[in-house]
Design an enzyme around this catalytic site. Structure first.
Site, PDB file in Angstrom:
ATOM      1  N   LYS A 114       0.828  -1.214   0.000  1.00 47.47           N
ATOM      2  CA  LYS A 114       0.000   0.000   0.000  1.00 47.47           C
ATOM      3  C   LYS A 114       0.861   1.263   0.000  1.00 47.47           C
ATOM      4  CE  LYS A 114      -4.377  -1.727   1.774  1.00 47.47           C
ATOM      5  NZ  LYS A 114      -5.371  -1.669   2.852  1.00 47.47           N
ATOM      6  N   LYS A 196      -6.107 -12.288  -8.201  1.00 46.70           N
ATOM      7  CA  LYS A 196      -7.358 -12.399  -7.435  1.00 46.70           C
ATOM      8  C   LYS A 196      -8.381 -11.377  -7.953  1.00 46.70           C
ATOM      9  CE  LYS A 196      -8.804 -11.956  -2.689  1.00 46.70           C
ATOM     10  NZ  LYS A 196      -8.445 -11.577  -1.322  1.00 46.70           N
ATOM     11  N   LYS A 199     -11.951  -5.482  -6.357  1.00 47.01           N
ATOM     12  CA  LYS A 199     -12.785  -4.339  -6.703  1.00 47.01           C
ATOM     13  C   LYS A 199     -11.944  -3.136  -7.105  1.00 47.01           C
ATOM     14  CE  LYS A 199     -13.150  -3.707  -1.768  1.00 47.01           C
ATOM     15  NZ  LYS A 199     -13.999  -4.061  -0.652  1.00 47.01           N
TER      16      LYS A 199
END
Ligand code: TRP
Length: 330
Positions: A114, A196, A199
């Site tokens: 992140k 994976k 969203k």
């Protein structure tokens, strides 16, 4: 309390919930409700570790609350609250910060990932995110936490923090174990089946949102990446087809052999249409219930307030114990 074990899990209210979230996690939560004391939360405090637009966040929190109920979280069976409504989470998170090492947090792969994505906002909350997650889990003396691969490291750190605190003072926290679901698949991207389903994928065709319109769902499945062969078969190197088979199997309960038989001699076109239709049939009742709930804001409000009250009662017991052991006076 009864003698059932306690399960805790939470989901961040960041926009769309995907078919991957549903089949991989939520559907399992729903099934656990009879056999465990389940405590679920909308993790809004976690969400602000990346910048959120207030209006959007407000909308997403309520939508996540309603959508999870629509998916089958039963307010009679489980405790389901919004994280920021229960102050003990923020409070214990601070305390646990002081029992967690810089080095431990630096090793978290999600923090590293992140930090690369949010280069201009590597805030302290993003760094100490696992302490908040530990607080969530430990406040309820949880036995089990259903987590996907991406949260496994955070759960391990929660265990380490709890053990350290217990060893420094005396037994205070239950040490949580990961709950490995018997069923529930890892659903991959429809556009790149080595990744994976997410969203946050830049390509909206890569994921199915639970609230996507049926014709959008159909289109996305029709565009799903497969391979140049034309047989519906679960095999190595057929990641795209494997993923569609896994979705179809999750939704219908059919085994891979049964699916192979059903589509023997048929092309990918037929197969994709059937998978899409099965997903649509599964999601329509959820979407209907979601719309219905969103029209009844008073009911939603009353529910999350009541459930926060219950969560507060349980969590304050643990918090009070922790403060006493540390040496605070009351
Ligand atoms: N961090 C989790 C996620 O992003 C959500 C979460 C917050 C959570 N607190 C938790 C999951 C406690 C399990 C237990 O998916």
């Amino acid at each position: 309390m009864n003698d059932k074990k306690t399960i805790f899990s939470a989901i961040q209210p960041s926009g769309t919930i995907t078919l991957g979230n549903y089949l991989g996690a939520l559907k399992n939560w729903v099934n656990l409700q009879d056999d465990y004391n389940c405590i679920f939360s909308v993790a809004d405090l976690h969400a602000i570790t990346v910048r959120q637009d207030p209006k959007t966040l407000r909308k997403n929190i309520l939508q996540a609350y309603a959508l999870l109920i629509a998916c089958g979280i039963d307010l009679q069976k489980s405790i389901f609250f919004i994280q920021s409504h229960v102050p003990a989470h923020s409070e214990l998170a601070w305390l646990l910060n002081c029992y967690t090492q810089f080095g431990e947090l630096s090793r978290m792969t999600q923090f590293k990932a992140k930090s690369l994505i949010h280069k201009n906002d590597i805030n302290a909350g993003l760094f100490t995110y696992p302490c908040l997650m530990a607080a969530d889990i430990l406040l309820y003396q949880s036995d089990l936490v259903p987590v996907g691969a991406d949260q496994k490291q955070h759960l391990e750190l929660s265990r380490d923090i709890a053990l350290r605190f217990n060893n420094t003072y005396s037994p205070t926290f239950k040490i949580p174990d990961p709950y490995i679901a018997k069923t529930g698949a890892k659903i991959m991207s429809l556009q790149d089946p080595s990744k994976k389903m997410s969203k946050s994928d830049a390509n909206v065709n890569a994921f199915i949102g639970i609230l996507d319109d049926p014709d959008v769902i159909m289109k996305k499945f029709k565009r799903a990446v497969t391979d140049s062969q034309a047989d519906v078969r679960f095999a190595q190197g057929k990641d795209g087809v494997n993923n569609l088979m896994s979705i179809y199997s999750c939704v219908t309960g059919l085994s891979y052999e049964q699916i192979e038989q059903q589509f023997a001699g048929k092309g990918y076109g037929d197969f994709k249409t059937c998978v899409a239709q099965a997903v649509i049939d599964m999601l329509i009742p959820i979407q209907d219930e979601f719309k219905h709930l969103m029209k009844d804001k008073a009911y939603l409000e009353e529910s999350y307030r009541n459930h926060a009250q219950t969560a507060m009662k349980i969590s304050y017991k643990t918090l009070a114990k922790v403060k006493r052991k540390i040496g605070f006076i009351s």
